[in-house]
Enzyme design. Structure first.
Site, short mmCIF file in Angstrom:
data_model
loop_
_atom_site.label_atom_id
_atom_site.label_comp_id
_atom_site.label_asym_id
_atom_site.label_seq_id
_atom_site.Cartn_x
_atom_site.Cartn_y
_atom_site.Cartn_z
N THR A 166 0.76 -1.20 0.18
CA THR A 166 0.36 0.01 -0.01
C THR A 166 0.97 1.40 -0.25
OG1 THR A 166 -0.13 -0.25 2.40
CG2 THR A 166 -1.56 -0.89 1.47
N THR A 211 0.29 -4.87 13.23
CA THR A 211 -0.41 -3.70 12.07
C THR A 211 0.04 -3.97 10.20
OG1 THR A 211 -0.62 -2.74 13.42
CG2 THR A 211 -1.85 -2.23 11.20
N LYS A 268 3.87 -6.62 4.16
CA LYS A 268 3.77 -5.45 3.98
C LYS A 268 3.48 -4.15 5.37
CE LYS A 268 0.25 -3.26 3.21
NZ LYS A 268 -0.42 -2.43 3.87
N ASN A 313 0.56 10.72 5.95
CA ASN A 313 -1.27 10.45 6.72
C ASN A 313 -2.11 11.39 7.03
OD1 ASN A 313 -0.20 7.98 7.63
ND2 ASN A 313 1.53 8.39 8.82
N SER A 350 -7.42 10.89 0.44
CA SER A 350 -7.80 11.66 -0.57
C SER A 350 -7.41 11.59 -1.99
CB SER A 350 -8.52 13.35 -0.31
OG SER A 350 -6.80 13.50 1.43
N GLU A 352 6.29 4.22 7.64
CA GLU A 352 5.90 6.39 7.21
C GLU A 352 7.25 7.20 7.06
OE1 GLU A 352 1.46 4.74 5.70
OE2 GLU A 352 1.94 6.06 7.77
#
Lengths: 413, 413
Positions: free
Chosen positions: A158, A195, A184, A408, A413, A285
């Site tokens: 992702t 997670t 992933k 994040n 969007s 991230e």
């Protein structure tokens, strides 16, 4: 959203050799992303044994519930994974979408839907239209080939910036067996169940019960010891399959995880799980630095892990690392808030090899320059001795950067 | 480091009127900052009654330990607060620095050091040289004046971008009493004890025991219901003093927190604590938006608060708010990871007045535009009904922005 590859990525991802008994196919089903694969199928030539550990979230995704339901059967003929939509918090329609997916794979393979396992990762709460990719799925089951590991690792990504793969070998009763794994991760990484998704396959011949014991123990110091942002997803899934293909012939299936014959295999499996878990953290991230936190001298190993995770999840510690600031006061703060026994006046803290705090105050030999040099490294070791017992634990995290906020704040969007 | 004033700050800080029985003085002692005050003394004309709640950190600062030791005495003649150095994790020298500070104030006022209360806020782990400002402190005790509230609020600031003050009045047995309070916060704000300092003084005449009961109850829904970054400092302190000066004459001291005569006072006090707590959140480091999170339908009020704090502390929820992204899937995630009973298939979620999720899936009338409009507001209300009981709680937090990372990646240096 596009990001450049994490600076902590391996120099180049290693592809994995084929593994007897499993074939792989991927497709671009257009679930969310354009111009990339988002659907992956693993097909087992003969029923594989299977084990799984899943998110502790009380709002699990439909695929997690589906897998939990099938796991007691202990056999797998297919694994179907999609990215782009987590099929989580999608109500009755979500359960239906999971069932359609499994039914489609089962029909293509001539097996039962209870032999199919599923995982979905991506946006939460968007209805997933499984019928839209069911057509692709039927074809995929026939197209699967042995050499598909890199494609599989890419299809399940992702916000990951690189595919995550690892392989190990080990001998069981003199026979060499392989273990291949993919994962992933990226956001929503936290223990109980870090997670993320990870799928590991071996050609050893091991019972489901023994596999489950190995996996449950193995995740404790690996996937359950990493954290990016303390957030736990609704979809965390780690599955381990054994095709048995390497052991064809006389060898009996190994029934018990404590069987001495598994010693080397177990070590190789745990090492692979740690490798994949580290790759997940290194792709946290916005991560620019990896942080290894070891707590020792705690009342128990469990207490040590709680304290280590308190340090690892502290935004103030993580921003200090991002700023290359040897701010060990924030480590003290995080130890103090963990709620586990610690002797403030016996606390010792090291950044790398530099002891910055000794016996409850700044080390008398403290050198800002030496500590600052440690903080410039891309992997930073923080060690804390809390001075009350023999408990010890190590966890891994990454720094908290402006890029984490950017990624994040603009993901959906 | 200099920052502009938080966009969530009150239009202009309100100064407070003098309060009978207490005088205030401040000075620039040069503890860390230049060109500003960093030392504040409150002097009570007659012994005040006193209550306090402190950090639950197991590595508390020296001043916190000093206050805990003096609190059972129940009387205060002075409060000394410095900013710039937290005097935390400073070992035996830290305890000595606290004692020197208290002794100096006691000598200047002709009281005992056990009648002096202390707080320090700033960097952790740096030795604090109290002798360096002891000279200023002696003078300050004599210079204190009734009209010093704004100066006091400014002197205790660290990364705060504005001073925090609030006042209320109430009647006790027909007599009007005042309550004045100041606070500082900004980083390391989390419940148990919202990592900040706050000092509240009333001219009512209330016993220490009753004050303590009022304060302990009052912080629960106020200072213990706010969080900026889930980090808990080593120095959190909220103290409440009562000078009794408004009640001179016939009125007896109120001994019991449950005394009916305190009803209006209690409401005013709790309202003031909430006002100050909100001012702290609104000055959260890098904050651009305030978020009010209400959880209802939980198994208990306590369960509701745990779930609400799980949402409030989720980096993924906080970055979504920063990005004005109505990402309610992350709210589901945070509810799921809280570990408290919730019925996934009965979950309802509102952003402002817009119901975004109903009965475990996206609301059938969901409008991205309507939800996006809510997210543009500067205060955002998130309501979650977890569908299992009648427990309810409200907590407050702010968004997680790139500025938070910038401020905290460069705080110490």
């Amino acid at each position: 959203m596009t990001q450049s590859v994490s600076p902590l990525a391996p120099e180049r991802p290693v592809d994995l050799p084929a593994l007897d008994g499993v074939r792989i196919a991927t497709a671009a089903a257009g679930i969310k992303y354009e111009g990339r694969t988002d659907l992956m199928v693993m097909v087992f030539d003969r029923p594989a044994t299977v084990a799984g550990v899943f998110t502790k979230s009380l709002c699990p995704s439909a695929p997690v519930e589906f897998c939990r339901q099938n796991l007691p059967g202990g056999r797998a003929l297919a694994l179907v994974v999609n990215s782009g939509n987590a099929n989580a918090f999608t109500g009755k329609k979500g359960a239906e979408a999971a069932q359609i997916t499994a039914d489609t794979a089962a029909a293509a393979l001539g097996c039962d839907a209870s032999d199919v396992f599923l995982a979905s990762t991506g946006v939460i709460g968007e209805p997933m239209d499984a019928s839209a990719f069911a057509g692709k799925l039927s074809g995929l089951c026939g197209d699967a080939v042995p050499d598909g590991w890199m494609g599989a690792a890419r299809a399940i990504m992702t916000t990951d910036t690189y595919p995550k793969l690892a392989a190990r070998t080990a001998k069981i009763n003199g026979v060499e067996v392989r273990i291949n794994g993919i994962a992933k991760g990226a956001g929503m990484i936290a223990p109980d169940m870090a997670t993320m998704l990870s799928f590991v396959v071996t050609d050893a011949d091991i019972s489901s019960r023994a596999l489950q014991a190995l996996l449950s123990e193995g995740v404790e110091g690996t996937f359950n010891a990493i954290t990016v942002d303390s957030d736990t997803s609704t979809s965390d899934t780690v599955m381990l399959f054994a095709t048995g293909s390497a052991m064809d012939g006389d060898a009996a299936q190994i029934e018990d995880a404590d069987d001495d014959a598994l010693a080397e295999f177990k070590a190789a499996l745990f090492d692979l799980l740690k490798d994949l878990a580290h790759q997940v953290v290194r792709d946290g991230e916005g991560a620019r630095k990896m942080v290894e936190i070891t707590v020792r001298g705690a009342a128990s190993d469990k207490a040590a892990k709680i304290i280590a995770l308190s340090v690892a999840n502290s935004p103030l510690v993580k921003t200090a690392v991002a700023g290359e600031d040897a701010n060990w006061g924030r480590v003290v703060m995080a130890v103090g808030k963990a709620g586990q026994e610690a002797n403030r006046d016996q606390l010792n803290i090291w950044f790398g090899d530099i002891r910055v705090a000794a016996s409850g105050e700044r080390d008398p030999d403290y050198s800002e320059e030496a500590a600052a040099a440690v903080m410039k490294q891309s992997t930073i070791n923080i060690t804390v001795d809390v001075g009350v017992g023999n408990g010890e634990a190590t966890v891994w995290t990454c720094d908290l950067t402006k890029d984490y906020v950017a990624i994040n704040g603009d993901y959906r969007s």
